[in-house]
Scaffold this motif. Structure first.
Motif, mmCIF file in Angstrom:
data_model
loop_
_atom_site.group_PDB
_atom_site.id
_atom_site.type_symbol
_atom_site.label_atom_id
_atom_site.label_comp_id
_atom_site.label_asym_id
_atom_site.label_seq_id
_atom_site.Cartn_x
_atom_site.Cartn_y
_atom_site.Cartn_z
ATOM 1 N N GLY A 28 29.502 40.731 -37.951
ATOM 2 C CA GLY A 28 29.654 42.074 -38.494
ATOM 3 C C GLY A 28 31.038 42.307 -39.089
ATOM 4 N N LEU A 29 32.075 41.773 -38.431
ATOM 5 C CA LEU A 29 33.435 41.915 -38.970
ATOM 6 C C LEU A 29 33.595 41.155 -40.279
ATOM 7 N N PHE A 31 31.457 40.744 -42.561
ATOM 8 C CA PHE A 31 30.891 41.546 -43.640
ATOM 9 C C PHE A 31 31.597 42.890 -43.790
ATOM 10 N N ALA A 32 32.033 43.475 -42.679
ATOM 11 C CA ALA A 32 32.563 44.837 -42.721
ATOM 12 C C ALA A 32 33.978 44.898 -43.298
ATOM 13 N N VAL A 33 34.821 43.933 -42.973
ATOM 14 C CA VAL A 33 36.224 43.993 -43.402
ATOM 15 C C VAL A 33 36.358 44.030 -44.929
ATOM 16 N N ILE A 35 34.173 45.069 -47.139
ATOM 17 C CA ILE A 35 33.595 46.316 -47.639
ATOM 18 C C ILE A 35 34.534 47.486 -47.369
ATOM 19 N N VAL A 36 35.113 47.535 -46.168
ATOM 20 C CA VAL A 36 36.071 48.602 -45.847
ATOM 21 C C VAL A 36 37.294 48.510 -46.760
ATOM 22 N N GLU A 40 38.616 51.412 -49.262
ATOM 23 C CA GLU A 40 40.009 51.882 -49.195
ATOM 24 C C GLU A 40 40.699 51.748 -50.549
ATOM 25 N N LEU A 249 30.400 48.332 -55.107
ATOM 26 C CA LEU A 249 29.904 48.888 -53.845
ATOM 27 C C LEU A 249 28.517 49.488 -54.017
ATOM 28 N N SER A 253 25.100 48.216 -52.241
ATOM 29 C CA SER A 253 24.190 49.105 -51.510
ATOM 30 C C SER A 253 22.773 49.002 -52.061
#
Length: 282
Positions: A28-29, A31-33, A35-36, A40, A249, A253
């Protein structure tokens, strides 16, 4: 318990719940890092510091006009190519694999070699080899973006093959086909109503991978001068990098929702669980 694995009679089985949570958390990290970080980046004000949603608001207020309209053209082209590639690969690959598995098992290694070979060929080398072929295709069928489905079919062939083959190894398709034929079913019925439902997971996994590869492909479309999602994003990034990241992004999605929709459509229908009233007998 040994190293996060449950041991039964000295044999390691599925990892423990804690191990699974750690693995899922790490994935999850991963993929998440990114995207975050993209979110930002799009919210930065600039040299004055701080964050706001001005770029997002401006993009939606302007109605995606001008150069941004190219992204929608590229997105529609990529979706069309994804559908065409999935249909082309599955309609050709699944019957061929079943035929080899049932009738000609001696050719299984040859088929595997042919299907896995494209993964060892760089995309730019593949384009150099396909350029003369596409010159002929352009004269015969035109130079529409849909013709990229032939090249993308070759690109996704190794991934689709492995996904379907892993499912095929766990199903006794020869026995199923012989039983259906004994009951009077034709080969079309055997394929569509007996074998394909048992290979649903492998076919669905192959479709997932094909859609993901097509939506993220850039090299072939760029060198063959076709517009897809990735080439359109590169065009936008040259004029406005912030908006290009916002559009990336949104495209990410959209791809996630598309894959979720494919998963819903390919999932087995839920059986209705209506309570049955039973009468006791003495």
């Amino acid at each position: 318990m040994n190293g996060g694995l449950r041991m039964t009679g000295g044999v390691a089985h599925a990892p423990s719940r804690a191990t699974r949570m750690v693995i899922l958390g790490v994935i999850g990290l991963v993929f998440a890092v990114p995207i975050v970080a993209m979110v930002e980046f799009t919210l930065r004000k600039g040299l004055e510091g701080g964050y706001d949603a001005a770029r997002w608001i401006a993009l939606f207020q302007n109605g995606f006009t001008g150069v941004y309209k190219t992204v929608f053209v590229g997105l529609s082209n990529s979706v069309t190519l994804a559908v065409g590639t999935v249909a082309l690969v599955l309609l050709l690959l699944v019957p061929t694999m079943l035929l080899v598995h049932i009738r000609f098992p001696q050719f299984r290694r040859v088929l595997e070699l042919v299907c896995i070979l494209p993964i060892s060929i760089p995309a730019i080398v593949l384009v150099v080899g396909l350029a003369p072929v596409y010159a002929v295709i352009a004269r015969m069928f035109g130079s529409g973006v849909w013709t990229l489905a032939f090249a993308y079919g070759i690109t996704v062939l190794p991934f689709a093959y492995r996904a379907i083959q892993s499912n095929l190894d766990g199903v006794d398709v020869k026995t199923l086909s012989e039983a259906a034929r004994t009951l009077g079913a034709g080969w079309g019925t055997v394929l569509l109503r007996v074998l394909v439902p048992n290979l649903r997971r492998g076919i669905l996994a192959g479709a997932f991978i094909a859609v993901a590869v097509v939506l993220g492909e850039f090299t072939i479309a760029s060198l063959l001068n076709r517009i897809n999602l990735q080439t359109a994003l590169v065009v936008v990034s040259k004029t406005d990098p912030y908006t290009a990241v916002i559009l990336s992004l949104l495209a990410l999605s959209f791809a996630f929702l598309l894959l979720l929709l494919i998963g819903r459509l390919g999932a087995s229908p839920r059986r209705s669980r209506s309570p049955r009233s039973s009468k006791g007998t003495l």
